[in-house]
Design an enzyme around this catalytic site. Structure first.
Site, PDB file in Angstrom:
ATOM      1  N   CYS A 286       0.788  -1.238   0.000  1.00  0.00           N
ATOM      2  CA  CYS A 286       0.000   0.000   0.000  1.00  0.00           C
ATOM      3  C   CYS A 286       0.819   1.288   0.000  1.00  0.00           C
ATOM      4  O   CYS A 286       0.786   2.046  -0.964  1.00  0.00           O
ATOM      5  CB  CYS A 286      -0.916   0.007   1.216  1.00  0.00           C
TER       6      CYS A 286
HETATM    7  N1  LIG Z   1      -2.497  -6.246   1.886  1.00  0.00           N
HETATM    8  C1  LIG Z   1      -2.938  -5.212   2.539  1.00  0.00           C
HETATM    9  O1  LIG Z   1      -2.580  -4.982   3.683  1.00  0.00           O
HETATM   10  C2  LIG Z   1      -3.930  -4.231   1.915  1.00  0.00           C
HETATM   11  C3  LIG Z   1      -4.534  -3.277   2.734  1.00  0.00           C
HETATM   12  C4  LIG Z   1      -5.471  -2.411   2.194  1.00  0.00           C
HETATM   13  C5  LIG Z   1      -5.785  -2.493   0.844  1.00  0.00           C
HETATM   14  N2  LIG Z   1      -5.169  -3.414   0.040  1.00  0.00           N
HETATM   15  C6  LIG Z   1      -5.559  -3.454  -1.357  1.00  0.00           C
HETATM   16  O2  LIG Z   1      -6.334  -4.629  -1.607  1.00  0.00           O
HETATM   17  C7  LIG Z   1      -6.068  -5.108  -2.928  1.00  0.00           C
HETATM   18  C8  LIG Z   1      -5.634  -6.561  -2.872  1.00  0.00           C
HETATM   19  O3  LIG Z   1      -4.419  -6.633  -2.137  1.00  0.00           O
HETATM   20  P1  LIG Z   1      -3.874  -7.986  -1.514  1.00  0.00           P
HETATM   21  O4  LIG Z   1      -2.815  -7.584  -0.564  1.00  0.00           O
HETATM   22  O5  LIG Z   1      -4.992  -8.837  -1.027  1.00  0.00           O
HETATM   23  O6  LIG Z   1      -3.247  -8.658  -2.825  1.00  0.00           O
HETATM   24  P2  LIG Z   1      -2.754 -10.196  -2.965  1.00  0.00           P
HETATM   25  O7  LIG Z   1      -1.758 -10.188  -4.055  1.00  0.00           O
HETATM   26  O8  LIG Z   1      -2.414 -10.752  -1.635  1.00  0.00           O
HETATM   27  O9  LIG Z   1      -4.065 -10.968  -3.464  1.00  0.00           O
HETATM   28  C9  LIG Z   1      -4.671 -10.742  -4.686  1.00  0.00           C
HETATM   29  C10 LIG Z   1      -5.224 -12.050  -5.209  1.00  0.00           C
HETATM   30  O10 LIG Z   1      -5.920 -11.773  -6.416  1.00  0.00           O
HETATM   31  C11 LIG Z   1      -5.697 -12.846  -7.310  1.00  0.00           C
HETATM   32  N3  LIG Z   1      -6.005 -12.405  -8.660  1.00  0.00           N
HETATM   33  C12 LIG Z   1      -5.288 -11.633  -9.491  1.00  0.00           C
HETATM   34  N4  LIG Z   1      -5.955 -11.420 -10.624  1.00  0.00           N
HETATM   35  C13 LIG Z   1      -7.133 -12.053 -10.514  1.00  0.00           C
HETATM   36  C14 LIG Z   1      -8.264 -12.180 -11.344  1.00  0.00           C
HETATM   37  N5  LIG Z   1      -8.322 -11.617 -12.558  1.00  0.00           N
HETATM   38  N6  LIG Z   1      -9.288 -12.937 -10.904  1.00  0.00           N
HETATM   39  C15 LIG Z   1      -9.243 -13.546  -9.679  1.00  0.00           C
HETATM   40  N7  LIG Z   1      -8.216 -13.430  -8.851  1.00  0.00           N
HETATM   41  C16 LIG Z   1      -7.169 -12.690  -9.257  1.00  0.00           C
HETATM   42  C17 LIG Z   1      -4.253 -13.230  -7.062  1.00  0.00           C
HETATM   43  O11 LIG Z   1      -3.972 -14.536  -7.506  1.00  0.00           O
HETATM   44  C18 LIG Z   1      -4.161 -13.094  -5.543  1.00  0.00           C
HETATM   45  O12 LIG Z   1      -4.481 -14.309  -4.888  1.00  0.00           O
HETATM   46  C19 LIG Z   1      -5.030  -4.174  -3.525  1.00  0.00           C
HETATM   47  O13 LIG Z   1      -5.684  -3.167  -4.270  1.00  0.00           O
HETATM   48  C20 LIG Z   1      -4.395  -3.551  -2.302  1.00  0.00           C
HETATM   49  O14 LIG Z   1      -3.868  -2.258  -2.567  1.00  0.00           O
HETATM   50  C21 LIG Z   1      -4.251  -4.304   0.557  1.00  0.00           C
END
Ligand SMILES: NC(=O)c1ccc[n+]([C@@H]2O[C@H](COP(=O)([O-])OP(=O)(O)OC[C@H]3O[C@@H](n4cnc5c(N)ncnc54)[C@H](O)[C@@H]3O)[C@@H](O)[C@H]2O)c1
Length: 448
Positions: A286
């Site tokens: 983030c």
């Molecule tokens: N990790 C954090 O602490 C956090 C906190 C707040 C917001 N976010 C936001 O949340 C969102 C997700 O982050 P995350 O940390 O969970 O990412 P991540 O990489 O851990 O998980 C994302 C998942 O999406 C899957 N994916 C990718 N493309 C796909 C598709 N077309 N269809 C289905 N699945 C698909 C991936 O395989 C993966 O398992 C981002 O926008 C991030 O900025 C993350």
């Protein structure tokens, strides 16, 4: 046909209240998987969608790939009907679909919306009337209205539109940012207020009803763009404040003042001050990334986000500062960085998390290697680190013994399992970028 439409949303509201609404979560990562569990705990049958077949298989076998989520929680969710799939055709059976896919930057430091676009294109053909689609991925203001909705509208087989009122037939759309703070257990997930901006009042009502089942408080805002901007403000606030203390840390060092002591004293002020801590550089999905989503969007409005750019400049220079400080510390021992044996403690981007993304350790190790140092690492969460989008390490974790063989032990991530007193006792020299050795008195420690 206003009456029929009213029935559509009434029906969804009833299903949400009765916990019979089918919830689909797309993207089963650090955000999507915990969200899945929250809904499962409330007895919803959740279907998780992910393009990563290995994750789908692991979950369906009752396993977990995120350290802080034990397999027992996945199995409990299975008891409430949870299953994972890579088959988007199942979207048609969902009542609510929540998108939690990655939003990284391209190599040109511009927003990479390909995951959101791909997801929208994949679900559009399976949409049906009355479904609620919510985007949770962090992104620039305008994404829901300018990117998500147009793809959903143009790609569905039934010619449905985003329903902005009770008169329109279609699907409902909202944006609700995630507020996950990995490793921080001081606030229960349920107590995190959930901000929601929707395309129209009916969508807002439905999204609020869904989230009210798993969060104690929802915060409705007027538009999806307002909710998108709210998330960016929260992250930019952190990024700018971390840059401020990172800059002051460098000044304090020249002035022989302990920045951590200063912050501890300042935070006794009961108003107008919030403590942020310096470190070896930003990490995680983030804070190093999201601010640049706004800088990029601002250009469309002929506007320069100078605070974001300056903070980015200070924060990205921090790993270089750590290298300089390590070289200077070795110099004190008549040792060059070239051929020095260095043990980096901590690969994760922050304490006690199993997340490597954008970790400053990766940059620091690459910089040390470029300067000829012989680098090893230890991190209880990572037995091996191979290659990612921005790094190629191919390293195995070494055990935490015989620390005397290293010219320097460099603390980059202050995992709480480490025994810092013992590390200082056994090491020849310790460079501490996190104040992990606070309270330990030894001339072997260099704090930077
Ligand atoms: N990790 C954090 O602490 C956090 C906190 C707040 C917001 N976010 C936001 O949340 C969102 C997700 O982050 P995350 O940390 O969970 O990412 P991540 O990489 O851990 O998980 C994302 C998942 O999406 C899957 N994916 C990718 N493309 C796909 C598709 N077309 N269809 C289905 N699945 C698909 C991936 O395989 C993966 O398992 C981002 O926008 C991030 O900025 C993350």
């Amino acid at each position: 046909m206003p009456v029929a439409k009213t029935r559509q949303n009434d029906l969804l509201t009833q299903k949400i209240e009765a916990r019979t609404a089918r919830i689909g979560i797309i993207g089963l990562g650090y955000v999507g998987l915990p969200l899945t569990l929250l809904f499962s705990e409330q007895r919803f049958a959740v279907t998780g969608f992910d393009v990563d077949e290995k994750k789908v298989a692991a979950l369906n076998a009752g396993g977990s790939y995120i350290v802080r989520i034990p397999a027992t929680e996945i199995r409990a969710a299975q008891g409430s009907g949870f299953r994972a799939t890579a088959d988007y055709a199942e979207i048609a059976a969902m009542d609510v679909v929540i998108i939690c896919v990655p939003t990284p930057l391209t190599s040109f430091h511009e927003p990479d919306l390909s995951y959101i676009r791909n997801t929208a294109e994949a679900i559009a053909p399976h949409l049906r009337e009355g479904q609620l689609i919510i985007l949770e991925s962090t992104t620039y203001p305008g994404t829901t209205e300018e990117v998500l909705i147009p793809i959903l509208e143009s790609g569905n087989r039934l010619g449905l539109r985003a329903a902005r009122d009770e008169e329109t037939a279609g699907f409902y759309v909202a944006f609700s940012p995630e507020r996950e703070d990995p490793g921080n257990d001081t606030v229960a997930r349920r107590d995190l207020p959930k901000v929601i901006g929707a395309a129209g009042p009916v969508a807002l009502e439905l999204a609020s009803a869904v989230y009210s089942t798993i969060f104690n408080r929802t915060i409705p805002v007027s538009t999806p763009a307002t909710a998108e901007m709210t998330k960016l403000l929260e992250n930019i606030y952190r990024c700018v404040n971390i840059a401020l203390v990172n800059e002051l840390k460098q000044l304090c060092q020249r002035m022989d003042i302990d920045i951590f002591e200063v912050i501890d004293a300042a935070k006794t002020k009961p108003f107008g001050f919030q403590a942020f801590y310096p470190g070896p550089g930003l990490g995680g999905h983030c804070i190093p990334i999201d601010p640049f989503y706004l800088s990029w969007k601002a250009r469309q409005f002929d506007f320069r986000t100078r605070f974001i750019e300056l903070a980015g400049e200070v924060n990205t220079a921090m790993p270089y500062y750590v290298i300089e400080q390590t070289a200077a510390a070795l110099n004190e021992h008549a040792k060059a960085l070239k051929n020095a044996k260095i043990l980096v403690l901590g690969m994760a981007y922050k304490r006690d998390v199993d997340d490597l993304r954008e970790s400053p350790s990766l940059t620091i190790i690459e910089l040390l290697r470029q300067r000829g140092a012989v680098v090893s690492y230890n991190d209880p969460f990572f037995p091996y680190v191979g290659q990612g989008r921005h790094y190629h390490l191919d390293m195995h974790c070494v055990p935490l013994d015989d620390l005397g063989q290293y010219d320097c032990v460099l603390i980059v991530t202050d995992h709480s399992d480490y025994d810092y007193a013992q590390i200082v006792r056994e090491a020849k020299m310790v460079v501490d970028t996190r104040n992990a050795t606070k309270g330990i008195v030894s001339d072997k420690i260099v704090r930077c």
